[in-house]
Design an enzyme around this catalytic site. Structure first.
Site, PDB file in Angstrom:
ATOM      1  CG  ASN A  11       1.223  25.474  36.258  1.00 20.29           C
ATOM      2  OD1 ASN A  11       1.634  24.349  36.523  1.00 20.29           O
ATOM      3  ND2 ASN A  11       0.150  25.994  36.822  1.00 20.29           N
ATOM      4  CD1 TRP A  12       4.757  22.442  31.079  1.00 19.97           C
ATOM      5  CD2 TRP A  12       6.031  20.733  31.782  1.00 19.97           C
ATOM      6  NE1 TRP A  12       5.913  22.446  30.331  1.00 19.97           N
ATOM      7  CE2 TRP A  12       6.706  21.407  30.744  1.00 19.97           C
ATOM      8  CE3 TRP A  12       6.636  19.631  32.376  1.00 19.97           C
ATOM      9  CZ2 TRP A  12       7.966  20.998  30.288  1.00 19.97           C
ATOM     10  CZ3 TRP A  12       7.898  19.226  31.928  1.00 19.97           C
ATOM     11  CH2 TRP A  12       8.542  19.895  30.899  1.00 19.97           C
ATOM     12  CE  LYS A  13      -2.715  25.135  34.849  1.00 20.30           C
ATOM     13  NZ  LYS A  13      -4.022  25.756  34.659  1.00 20.30           N
ATOM     14  CB  SER A  48      -6.564  31.777  28.228  1.00 22.18           C
ATOM     15  OG  SER A  48      -7.425  30.824  28.842  1.00 22.18           O
ATOM     16  N   GLY A  74      -7.528  28.320  31.637  1.00 21.98           N
ATOM     17  CA  GLY A  74      -7.942  27.121  30.911  1.00 21.98           C
ATOM     18  C   GLY A  74      -9.240  27.280  30.142  1.00 21.98           C
ATOM     19  CD  GLU A  98      -5.630  24.590  37.659  1.00 23.48           C
ATOM     20  OE1 GLU A  98      -4.597  23.887  37.684  1.00 23.48           O
ATOM     21  OE2 GLU A  98      -6.033  25.167  36.626  1.00 23.48           O
ATOM     22  CG  HIS A 152      -2.272  27.376  40.269  1.00 21.11           C
ATOM     23  ND1 HIS A 152      -3.509  26.884  39.934  1.00 21.11           N
ATOM     24  CD2 HIS A 152      -1.763  27.919  39.135  1.00 21.11           C
ATOM     25  CE1 HIS A 152      -3.733  27.117  38.648  1.00 21.11           C
ATOM     26  NE2 HIS A 152      -2.689  27.746  38.148  1.00 21.11           N
ATOM     27  CD  GLU A 194      -2.139  31.876  37.051  1.00 15.48           C
ATOM     28  OE1 GLU A 194      -1.697  31.625  35.935  1.00 15.48           O
ATOM     29  OE2 GLU A 194      -2.338  31.006  37.916  1.00 15.48           O
ATOM     30  N   GLY A 202      -0.219  28.197  31.245  1.00 18.63           N
ATOM     31  CA  GLY A 202      -0.594  26.805  31.446  1.00 18.63           C
ATOM     32  C   GLY A 202      -0.625  26.059  30.129  1.00 18.63           C
TER      33      GLY A 202
HETATM   34  P1  PGA Z   1      -3.839  28.494  31.263  1.00 19.42           P
HETATM   35  O1  PGA Z   1      -3.366  28.263  32.782  1.00 19.42           O
HETATM   36  O2  PGA Z   1      -2.760  29.250  30.554  1.00 19.42           O
HETATM   37  O3  PGA Z   1      -4.063  27.123  30.716  1.00 19.42           O
HETATM   38  O4  PGA Z   1      -5.106  29.305  31.341  1.00 19.42           O
HETATM   39  C1  PGA Z   1      -2.684  29.271  33.497  1.00 19.42           C
HETATM   40  C2  PGA Z   1      -2.402  28.811  34.902  1.00 19.42           C
HETATM   41  O5  PGA Z   1      -3.275  28.201  35.528  1.00 19.42           O
HETATM   42  O6  PGA Z   1      -1.298  29.051  35.437  1.00 19.42           O
END
Ligand code: PGA
Length: 250
Positions: free
Chosen positions: A12-14, A213, A176, A101, A99, A170, A234
């Protein structure tokens, strides 16, 4: 993971990478992954603006391309959103839904359920995201929270759609933060996710991913857990070398 389920590793590149950067990345990832059989299905979730470039660059490779979100309406006055048909037209195969976020920015349980349904109706693959906050974990509410999120999101899903579906557990406190859940914590939560989802979807077939993470160093121990069938990555997915190492560790 058990032998019965093929792992899925999704990056997931966000809000990162342009179309040009996506093309460079996919070329490097393709070189890393090579032509030999991979131990996992592989997907990349670029931002909307790089969907088409990523899909073109990945064409003819095992790399699937998923959007990071979808709107439930077919079209209309929804500034900044995109529909399932637009995702398909961009050459992508599916989308993330729910997600944390997006939920933190206002996406509700009802919207998540409607977006899951719209995506499946359009023939898209879906990775549904769920997870608890640190406060909920410390209050002992993790399982009841996950049960509520999943019961709502799966209300309109049919048993025969299990092949198009995966669920990513998650924990918000691990996203993150560099604070990966231990394999034991992740396993326990993913087993609960599978148990809840089994009311609708065949639990022996459903893929349950862990996200938060994940790195090349932590991926192997996480993937060795019986109820973890892959990962949603991510930060570490932004580097094709690290992402390829996570795929290889699965
Ligand atoms: P992260 O993000 O690997 O940077 O913790 C995971 C995600 O939000 O899908």
């Amino acid at each position: 993971m058990t032998a019965a389920r093929r792992p899925l590793v999704a990056g997931n590149w966000k809000m990162n990478k342009t179309g040009v950067e996506a093309r460079e990345y996919i070329a490097r990832l393709r070189a890393h992954l090579g032509e030999t059989a991979l131990p996992a299905d592989v997907a990349i979730c670029p931002p909307f603006t790089a969907l088409e470039a990523t899909a073109r660059a990945a064409s003819g490779s095992p790399i699937r391309v998923l959007a990071q979100a979808v709107h439930e309406a077919a079209k209309g006055a929804h500034t900044g959103e995109i529909s399932a048909a637009m995702i398909t037209a961009a050459g992508a195969d599916g989308c993330l839904v729910g997600h944390s976020e997006r939920r933190a920015a206002g996406e509700t349980d009802d919207q998540v359920a409607a977006r899951v349904r719209a995506a499946l109706d359009a023939g898209l693959q879906v990775i549904l995201c769920c997870g608890e906050s640190l406060e909920q974990r410390e209050a002992g509410e993790t399982e009841s929270w996950l049960t509520g999120q999943l019961t709502s999101a799966l209300a309109g899903v049919r048993p025969d759609e299990v092949g198009a579906f995966a669920i990513a557990y998650e924990p918000i406190w691990a996203i993150g933060t560099g604070r990966t859940a231990t394999p034991e914590i992740a396993q326990a939560a993913c087993a609960h996710v599978r148990a809840v989802a089994s009311a609708t979807l065949d639990g022996d077939v459903l893929r349950v991913l862990y996200g938060g993470s994940v790195t090349p160093e932590t991926a192997g121990d996480l993937m060795a857990q019986p109820d973890i069938d892959g990962s949603l990555v991510g930060g570490a997915s932004l580097d094709p070398d690290a992402f390829a190492a996570i795929v290889r560790a699965s």
